[in-house]
Design a protein around this motif. Structure first.
Motif, PDB file in Angstrom:
ATOM      1  N   CYS A  54       0.835  -1.199   0.000  1.00 47.59           N
ATOM      2  CA  CYS A  54       0.000   0.000   0.000  1.00 47.59           C
ATOM      3  C   CYS A  54       0.869   1.247   0.000  1.00 47.59           C
ATOM      4  O   CYS A  54       1.942   1.267   0.612  1.00 47.59           O
ATOM      5  CB  CYS A  54      -0.879  -0.027   1.246  1.00 47.59           C
ATOM      6  SG  CYS A  54      -2.069   1.307   1.340  1.00 47.59           S
ATOM      7  N   SER A  56       0.491   3.731   1.690  1.00 43.98           N
ATOM      8  CA  SER A  56       0.650   4.244   3.051  1.00 43.98           C
ATOM      9  C   SER A  56       1.895   3.688   3.741  1.00 43.98           C
ATOM     10  O   SER A  56       2.306   4.195   4.775  1.00 43.98           O
ATOM     11  CB  SER A  56      -0.600   3.945   3.880  1.00 43.98           C
ATOM     12  OG  SER A  56      -0.718   2.555   4.110  1.00 43.98           O
ATOM     13  N   HIS A  73      -0.507  -4.817   4.806  1.00 41.41           N
ATOM     14  CA  HIS A  73      -1.830  -5.034   5.407  1.00 41.41           C
ATOM     15  C   HIS A  73      -2.875  -5.398   4.347  1.00 41.41           C
ATOM     16  O   HIS A  73      -4.040  -5.016   4.448  1.00 41.41           O
ATOM     17  CB  HIS A  73      -2.259  -3.803   6.217  1.00 41.41           C
ATOM     18  CG  HIS A  73      -2.172  -2.506   5.466  1.00 41.41           C
ATOM     19  ND1 HIS A  73      -1.077  -1.672   5.557  1.00 41.41           N
ATOM     20  CD2 HIS A  73      -3.014  -1.927   4.601  1.00 41.41           C
ATOM     21  CE1 HIS A  73      -1.272  -0.627   4.776  1.00 41.41           C
ATOM     22  NE2 HIS A  73      -2.446  -0.756   4.176  1.00 41.41           N
ATOM     23  N   CYS A 176      -7.319  -3.481   1.367  1.00 40.40           N
ATOM     24  CA  CYS A 176      -7.140  -2.099   1.849  1.00 40.40           C
ATOM     25  C   CYS A 176      -7.540  -1.112   0.760  1.00 40.40           C
ATOM     26  O   CYS A 176      -8.429  -0.290   0.962  1.00 40.40           O
ATOM     27  CB  CYS A 176      -5.717  -1.815   2.310  1.00 40.40           C
ATOM     28  SG  CYS A 176      -5.482  -0.061   2.725  1.00 40.40           S
ATOM     29  N   ARG A 376      -1.936  -1.661  -8.712  1.00 40.60           N
ATOM     30  CA  ARG A 376      -1.411  -2.155  -7.434  1.00 40.60           C
ATOM     31  C   ARG A 376      -0.287  -3.165  -7.647  1.00 40.60           C
ATOM     32  O   ARG A 376      -0.418  -4.058  -8.492  1.00 40.60           O
ATOM     33  CB  ARG A 376      -2.545  -2.843  -6.662  1.00 40.60           C
ATOM     34  CG  ARG A 376      -2.212  -3.218  -5.241  1.00 40.60           C
ATOM     35  CD  ARG A 376      -1.727  -2.065  -4.406  1.00 40.60           C
ATOM     36  NE  ARG A 376      -2.469  -1.867  -3.167  1.00 40.60           N
ATOM     37  CZ  ARG A 376      -2.464  -0.717  -2.532  1.00 40.60           C
ATOM     38  NH1 ARG A 376      -1.785   0.323  -2.961  1.00 40.60           N
ATOM     39  NH2 ARG A 376      -3.158  -0.600  -1.411  1.00 40.60           N
TER      40      ARG A 376
END
Ligand SMILES: [Zn+2]
Ligand SMILES: [Zn+2]
Length: 383
Positions: A54, A56, A73, A176, A376
């Motif tokens: 991700c 993040s 995650h 996520c 992704r």
């Protein structure tokens, strides 16, 4: 004693990717001598197949907060060992998804039994939003994440209903990226409400070509799963193509002045601006531009996570005079997760995935830091 599937021997050591020296000199190293944890009574041990990476995670690398050295995650794998409690043992042998929400104070959360949330749970949990729990623990923050072979997860909060037709590498980004955009979409839907027929409803998605953004476009677009006309904002040809493939009606490259971006959005929306702007990007410029793109009574939904001391650049006078709503979103509920998995199984939402190896995690996070990942990146966990 934890129960395990007899035919799968569980090793005592394992391979994982770890962040070392968080900050300007951070690196990600792969180690193969890390202990495999034992699940507690309500926990399971998951042998991971794939983990998404991700945007993040940049925060962990940059030391914008305290994170576990093992991040990740968006994990999909099989439960190979379970703690003694029934919710845990029931999952033995099942494929599950590990999400950002490791656990919440409402322990009924995983089953979606919001009405029975215990009275000692926080108010967010009691309202059915365990993702906004005031006492939540997060995967890759307080507990090790999914960039390892064997992760412990709380059986009450894993996702158990991944349709069998969805390959694990496709399911991973939904946990996520997809879920967060379901959360954002719900905010837009609630704000926009019902509009007169024959009137286009406009949503700007800033950061549209990335991991979250391209799924957000699919969820919003009337050409895919949603009901809106979508203006995608991102940079470069690959992200333009990704945004259009995801169902965006128009694409605007952010490599131009705020005045030009504002003019294009206004021209497309009858001069008023969009009904909603979702800022997926963590770039400060995206937050600066957003208030100029929304119409009066519109909503700004913040998803991106810039450095913690960056303030949203929207004046109080502007908010008042134009009746703007500013709201944030942190992932989504388990109910939204189920809905999203059904949309994916039906082919209405399809993550664009590139598979890489665990040894490439450092490069992947660097690519995320320079905003050069389209769709992704998902890591295949070594067997
Ligand atoms: Zn995430
Ligand atoms: Zn709570």
């Amino acid at each position: 004693m934890a129960n395990s599937i007899p035919e799968i021997p569980i090793p005592t050591t394992q391979t994982a990717a770890l962040i070392e020296n968080p900050g300007p000199d951070a690196t990600v190293v792969v180690r193969d001598n890390l202990p495999v944890a034992t699940p507690g009574p309500n926990e399971v041990l998951v042998k991971l197949e794939y983990s998404g990476v991700c945007g993040s995670e940049i925060r962990a690398l940059n030391a914008w907060g305290v994170y576990n050295p093992i991040v990740g995650h968006e994990g999909v794998g099989t439960v190979v060992q379970a703690g003694k409690n029934k919710t845990a043992t029931a999952l033995l042998g099942q494929r599950v998804g590990i999400k950002w929400l490791y656990s919440a104070c409402d322990e009924t959360g995983s089953e979606g039994e919001v009405a029975t949330a215990s009275s000692s749970a926080c108010s967010a949990c009691r309202r059915g939003f365990a993702n906004n729990c005031a006492r939540q623990l997060n995967t890759g923050k307080q507990v090790p994440g999914t960039l390892q072979q064997y992760a412990v997860a709380d059986a009450r909060f894993v996702t158990t209903n991944i349709p069998s037709t969805l390959p694990s590498e496709i399911a991973a980004p939904l946990l996520c990226a997809g879920l967060t955009m379901m959360g954002a979409q719900a905010k837009v839907d609630a704000h926009v409400g019902s509009l007169p027929k024959n009137e286009d409803t406009w949503v700007v998605i800033s950061g549209a070509g990335g991991g979250l953004g391209h799924l957000g476009v699919q969820l919003a677009s009337s050409q895919k799963a949603g009901r809106y006309k979508v203006i995608a904002i991102d940079h470069g040809e690959a992200k333009r193509q990704q945004s259009l493939d995801a169902g965006a009606h128009f694409f605007i490259d952010y490599g131009q002045s705020d005045d030009e971006i504002e003019k294009k959005v206004k021209d497309l929306t009858g001069g008023e601006g969009a009904h909603a702007v979702i800022v997926v990007s963590g770039a400060q410029a995206a937050f600066r531009t957003a208030p100029r793109l929304v119409r009066n009574m519109g909503v700004l939904v913040t998803v991106g996570l810039p450095v913690a001391d960056f303030m949203l650049p929207v004046s109080a006078a502007l908010c008042s005079a134009r009746s703007l709503t500013v709201t944030g979103v942190s992932v989504g509920t388990e109910e939204q997760m189920s809905e999203l998995l059904q949309l994916a199984a039906a082919g209405k939402v399809t993550p664009a995935v590139e598979v890489r190896t665990l040894h490439e995690v450092h490069d992947v996070i660097e690519q995320l830091r320079t905003d050069s990942v389209t769709g992704r990146i998902v890591v295949k966990i070594p067997e």
